[in-house]
Design an enzyme around this catalytic site. Structure first.
Site, short mmCIF file in Angstrom:
data_model
loop_
_atom_site.label_atom_id
_atom_site.label_comp_id
_atom_site.label_asym_id
_atom_site.label_seq_id
_atom_site.Cartn_x
_atom_site.Cartn_y
_atom_site.Cartn_z
CB CYS A 35 39.01 5.30 16.21
SG CYS A 35 39.05 6.70 15.11
CB CYS A 106 40.90 -4.84 13.65
SG CYS A 106 39.60 -4.10 14.64
#
Lengths: 301, 402
Positions: A35, A106
């Site tokens: 990813c 994140c």
């Protein structure tokens, strides 16, 4: 280019605590190279006080991944491990003055690296408690894995069902085709066929035509009923909700279990609020019970 | 130092000469070309001239083979949907894994409707296997759609040869040539290509104008029905100013095509050589020996593309990346995955794409800052230690999936 806040840019262009802590005694490594985001967090923890003396990060990732790592190290330095364990991904995002919905993961990665490092210090093995999928609904930040799980758990059949249970698709509607694809896939796995005209799974509770305003007792009873009906969906995710207090039109709730600190908690609360308003036919504000302390102090003052 | 634009495969600056020829069509000759009065009497002539300018650039036999559309995407959709609609008994489509989403998404949608889509793989240099292609051709195939040049790596596919093979098998052939037109000389009348898409904004004309080349005699069904515009093949009032602008842009592109393959190529080559010589652990992706002259796609290992772009942007340099994060998806570019570029490199790919507006001095500016940018990010990377990657990077850092 993403619309990053100044704070994100500040932490990206001048990251704090970059690199590994030299004599670290706790390490957390999370992320997924496929990813394109991965993070190693190293901590130096004082063995007597359990205070985090130093924190360092090494991140392979985009601007917001590096900024989230940087701000995380700033947040936790000086905290005890118990305090640090309570840091949520929302705290990280808030410190960065917000992240685009596609980039919230994140901040989740930051929190998970922290939990992994704490577990590592305590000699425990940290286990990832959720899987993240491709972002489907950009309005409410709902990913494919969450939709799939809800479709499985609640035997959902239509896009409308998915919207009722997850909020996904309830905004701009541009993800309806993607949601249909998920429904087709999951239903095929169950040996069923997707039928866009299938009847809704749970007949939506019709808004009661309130002739007179509800008394507080009636309101509390109704709120309890609605929470009870939503509970299975929350428990399918390993979470739960508890009604703490109702003051006027404000309901104070505790999100427990997996809902506690989950990035979706705010979203879930918004969903509960919407359902309550539909059923009670009046404006209801749902607020985390943690906000009650502020309320009391204002009243005292 | 003024800002440096090296993202010309994304879109280009409109040439001043193009803007100049467009302005009268906004302010004076704004009549509908279908009307019979003096506000319109020059418009039809303008459109005719533009058609001939496009014809000259792509070398087709008749100017009536040019259909103006709103963009490359519309041309692509029209081509594929026309082919399947005109040949309802043919239920297969051949394309490649590295096409632009404007092709892949249409194929995905047709797949749901029961079509069989053959997505040809590529090797590590992004090349197709023509023997495998030959075996796929049959009377079941409605259309072959293969890009002329790849937007990310610039790799050129042998579309002329592939069109011959398709023609011999009685199969219609379409090529998405939005990156190739104006950069590669072409003479469509000498090929067996039945349909070709081009996009104005890739060659210094405005956004919102494209062309579908449709070989005379090719079976066709319009996507947009309505008025008689474009001979009923694409209804809707003509975007007159943009069509005239595109015509001028094609004329200029033809004029500069040699410059593109000498001067522009020299800038690209110098940048590519400079970067790969100065920076360790980076490599060029795609077919080095068979590429567009203006494009280089370089993978910087152990760091992520969006971070590189943000630092480049701060230095006043514009480029693109195939990383997941620039697109908001979880996977890096499908082109990098198709070429089997490892994840640690695929996320760090940067595409620099030049145009005739770039200058050699700009290459030097990029070469000045690029090593520092890569070094800065590698210092933050868990895969990097000191002057090189950690030993066995995949084992040394194996994070818990989150």
């Amino acid at each position: 280019m993403w619309d990053y806040s100044d704070k994100v840019k500040e932490h990206f262009f001048n990251p704090k605590n970059a690199g590994a802590v030299v004599d670290a005694n706790a390490t957390g490594e999370v992320g997924s190279i496929s990813c394109g985001d991965a993070l190693r967090l190293t901590l130096k923890v004082d063995d007597d006080s359990e205070i985090i003396l130093e924190a360092g990060f090494q991140t392979f990732g985009c601007g917001s991944a590096i900024a989230s790592s940087s701000v995380l190290t700033e947040i936790i330095k000086g905290m005890t491990l118990d305090e640090a364990a309570k840091v949520t991904n929302q705290d990280i995002a808030d410190q960065l003055e917000g992240l685009p919905p596609e980039k919230m993961h994140c901040s989740v990665m930051g929190r998970e690296a922290l939990q992994a490092a704490i577990a590592n210090y305590r000699g425990e093995v940290w286990k990832d408690d959720h899987e993240e999928g491709a972002l489907i609904c950009k309005c409410f930040a709902i990913d494919a894995v969450m939709i799939e799980e809800m479709v499985w758990a609640n035997k959902l059949r239509t896009v409308e069902d998915v919207t009722n249970f997850t909020k996904a698709g309830g905004g701009c509607a541009s993800c309806h085709e993607d949601i249909e694809a998920i429904l087709e896939k999951v239903l095929a796995e169950k040996g069923e066929k997707f039928d866009p005209t299938a009847a809704p799974v749970v007949a939506p509770v019709k808004a009661a035509v309130a002739k007179a305003p509800l008394t507080n007792l009636q309101r509390i009873k109704k709120i309890e009923q609605v929470l009870e009906s939503l509970r299975p969906a929350l428990m399918a995710d390993g979470g739960d909700v508890e009604l703490v207090e109702v003051i006027g039109n404000t309901a104070y709730v505790n999100m427990t279990g997996a809902c506690n600190g989950c990035q979706m908690a705010a979203m879930t609360i918004a969903g509960i609020q919407q359902r309550l308003m539909e059923v009670l036919g009046e404006f209801i504000k749902v607020v985390p019970a943690t906000e009650m302390s502020k309320l009391v102090s204002i009243e005292v003052a | 130092m003024s800002d440096i634009y090296l993202d010309n495969n994304a879109t280009t600056k409109v040439d001043h000469a193009v803007v100049d020829v467009m302005i009268p069509y906004f302010l004076e000759q704004y009549g509908n070309p279908s009307s019979i009065h003096k506000f319109a009497d020059g418009v039809a002539r303008g459109l005719k001239h533009a058609r001939q300018q496009v014809q000259a650039l792509i070398g087709c036999e008749h100017d009536s083979e040019i259909i103006f559309t709103s963009c490359g995407t519309e041309s692509n959709s029209t081509a594929i949907l026309s082919a399947v609609k005109a040949q309802p008994n043919k239920k297969e489509i051949i394309t490649t894994m590295v096409e632009h989403p404007a092709i892949l998404s249409v194929c995905d949608a047709l797949e749901k409707d029961g079509y069989t889509i053959h997505r040809m793989p590529v090797d590590k240099a992004g090349r197709l296997n023509l023997n495998a292609y030959k075996n796929l051709l049959s009377d079941q195939v409605a259309i072959v759609s293969v890009m002329w040049a790849n937007n990310e790596t610039g790799t050129i596919f042998p579309v002329v040869e592939m069109a011959e093979l398709a023609n011999a098998a009685g199969v219609m052939f379409h090529t998405d040539a939005v990156q190739a037109v104006g950069k590669l000389p072409m003479m469509l009348q000498d090929t067996k290509i039945d349909m070709l898409s081009l996009s104005g904004h890739k060659l210094h004309s405005p956004k919102g104008i494209g062309v579908l080349y449709l070989r005379r005699g090719t079976r066709y069904r319009p996507l947009l029905r309505g008025g008689h515009q474009e001979r009923g093949r694409r209804a809707g009032t003509e975007n007159t100013a943009s069509i005239v602008g595109l015509g001028k842009a094609c004329e200029l592109a033809l004029e500069f095509i040699e410059y593109e393959n000498t001067q522009v190529k020299a800038m690209r080559d110098r940048l590519e050589r400079g970067i790969t010589e100065q920076i360790p652990h980076c490599f060029v992706t795609g077919d080095m020996n068979n590429r567009l002259p203006n494009t280089t796609d370089i993978a910087f290992e152990y760091i992520e593309g969006e971070s590189i772009l943000m630092l480049l942007n701060k230095a006043g340099i514009a480029a693109s990346s195939g990383s997941a994060c620039t697109s908001g998806s979880l996977e890096p570019s499908h082109v990098m995955r198709a070429m089997d570029i490892p994840y640690t490199a695929a996320h760090g790919t940067i595409r620099f794409s030049f145009s005739r507006y770039n200058k050699m001095s700009e290459v030097d500016e990029v070469l000045k800052v690029m090593p520092g940018i890569v070094a800065t990010l590698r210092k933050l990377s868990p895969y990097w230690s000191g002057d090189g990657p950690v030993a066995n990077p995949e084992q040394a850092f194996a994070p818990t999936y989150s």
